[in-house]
Design an enzyme around this catalytic site. Structure first.
Site, PDB file in Angstrom:
ATOM      1  CG  HIS A   1      47.207 -45.883 -72.980  1.00 25.65           C
ATOM      2  ND1 HIS A   1      47.098 -45.035 -74.009  1.00 25.65           N
ATOM      3  CD2 HIS A   1      48.550 -45.673 -72.500  1.00 25.65           C
ATOM      4  CE1 HIS A   1      48.148 -44.339 -74.466  1.00 25.65           C
ATOM      5  NE2 HIS A   1      49.059 -44.948 -73.716  1.00 25.65           N
TER       6      HIS A   1
ATOM      7  CG  HIS B   1      51.756 -40.684 -71.762  1.00 23.78           C
ATOM      8  ND1 HIS B   1      50.250 -40.918 -71.758  1.00 23.78           N
ATOM      9  CD2 HIS B   1      52.162 -41.511 -72.619  1.00 23.78           C
ATOM     10  CE1 HIS B   1      49.965 -42.146 -72.603  1.00 23.78           C
ATOM     11  NE2 HIS B   1      51.154 -42.264 -73.354  1.00 23.78           N
TER      12      HIS B   1
ATOM     13  CG  ASP C   1      53.026 -45.198 -71.896  1.00 24.29           C
ATOM     14  OD1 ASP C   1      51.995 -45.384 -71.926  1.00 24.29           O
ATOM     15  OD2 ASP C   1      53.678 -44.562 -72.688  1.00 24.29           O
TER      16      ASP C   1
ATOM     17  CG  HIS D   1      56.383 -48.931 -74.476  1.00 23.79           C
ATOM     18  ND1 HIS D   1      55.448 -49.113 -73.474  1.00 23.79           N
ATOM     19  CD2 HIS D   1      55.790 -48.118 -75.206  1.00 23.79           C
ATOM     20  CE1 HIS D   1      54.315 -48.363 -73.507  1.00 23.79           C
ATOM     21  NE2 HIS D   1      54.470 -47.655 -74.626  1.00 23.79           N
TER      22      HIS D   1
END
Length: 278
Positions: free
Chosen positions: A79, A235, A239, A262
């Site tokens: 973030h 969001h 990321d 991720h």
């Protein structure tokens, strides 16, 4: 020629880590040109600075974790890195008295606002941009992330979740600082209601609450209101921007993501790094 940038003056932010739940203070300092983005743990005696230019990616489960092992690591950096990308910051030193960046409200907007409030100072050295010369991708049975040559930074993301509150969401746009500030930075982290208890048992989300995480029930977020109708996919784009900024410099590429998280994001970052080292 676009110049490198740093912050004009130092500042600090504090809060609790999203995964660890531990209180942490993070201090942000201007850094000289060509130094890059540096993290340093002040709670570790003799801790080595973690510089993005020579980092090691340690873990990618539910968050991005970087460092050199043996306890010298920083986690949940995506973030703040997204905010640094949005502010165009190339050189900065972040010192924190714990292992995890503060969650703030679960988005990047708190970091971005603090950076802009501190001021942004242009430097004399030219900004280095990563230009993708050939297609690269990472994939598994259910997910795909590809990066392709382009004259601009454009991201297209398809999110699919087995929940009627999320379902299928799609976001696609050329990304620039203005759009990031208005359309991406405010998007908060999320999880499904049924995931929350399982994540706690696995040691994750100890700092998550309804103030910093959208806990999605069947009809929407619990005790909260969406900032965008498609906030979850935004969001995911946030990321992805933060994970790609682990390269320590902006990237010019066409990015296509299908249910990427991720793990795939950082697998692709590693492949780009290999190309830069050739």
């Amino acid at each position: 020629m676009e110049e490198q940038k740093t912050i004009a003056k130092d500042f600090f932010l504090e809060g609790k880590g999203l995964q660890t739940g531990k209180s942490v203070k993070a201090f942000f300092y201007p850094e000289k040109e060509n130094e890059g983005i540096i993290f340093r743990r002040t709670d570790l005696e003799g801790g080595t600075s973690v510089r993005l230019k020579d980092l090691s990616i340690l873990d990618t489960d539910r968050r991005s974790k970087i460092g050199f092992g043996q306890g010298n690591y920083v986690e949940t950096v995506e973030h703040v890195l997204a905010a640094l990308w949005g502010a165009g910051i190339d050189n900065i030193r972040i010192e924190l008295d714990g292992s995890e960046m503060p969650a703030l409200d679960g988005s990047a907007v708190g970091f971005l606002e603090a950076i802009k409030k501190s001021g942004i100072r242009k430097q004399s050295a030219p900004r280095e941009v990563v230009e993708i010369k050939e297609p690269l991708w990472a994939e598994d049975e259910k997910s795909f992330l590809g990066i392709f040559p382009s004259n601009a930074f454009k991201v297209s993301y398809l999110l699919e979740y087995p929940s009627p509150a999320i379902g299928r969401q799609f976001f696609s746009s050329v990304l620039d600082p203005d759009l990031f500030q208005k359309e991406i930075a405010p998007a908060r982290t999320f999880c499904l209601k049924e995931e929350a208890e399982a994540l706690l048992k696995q040691g994750y989300g100890r700092g998550a609450d309804l103030e910093n995480t959208l806990v999605m029930d069947t009809d929407g977020p619990m005790d909260n209101t969406l900032r965008f109708a498609d906030e979850p996919v935004r969001h995911k784009v946030l990321d992805l921007i933060g994970d790609l900024y682990l390269l320590g410099r902006p990237i010019k590429a066409r990015v296509i993501a299908i249910r990427s998280g991720h793990r795939l994001n950082l697998e692709l970052v590693r492949k780009v790094m290999v190309g830069l080292c050739r």
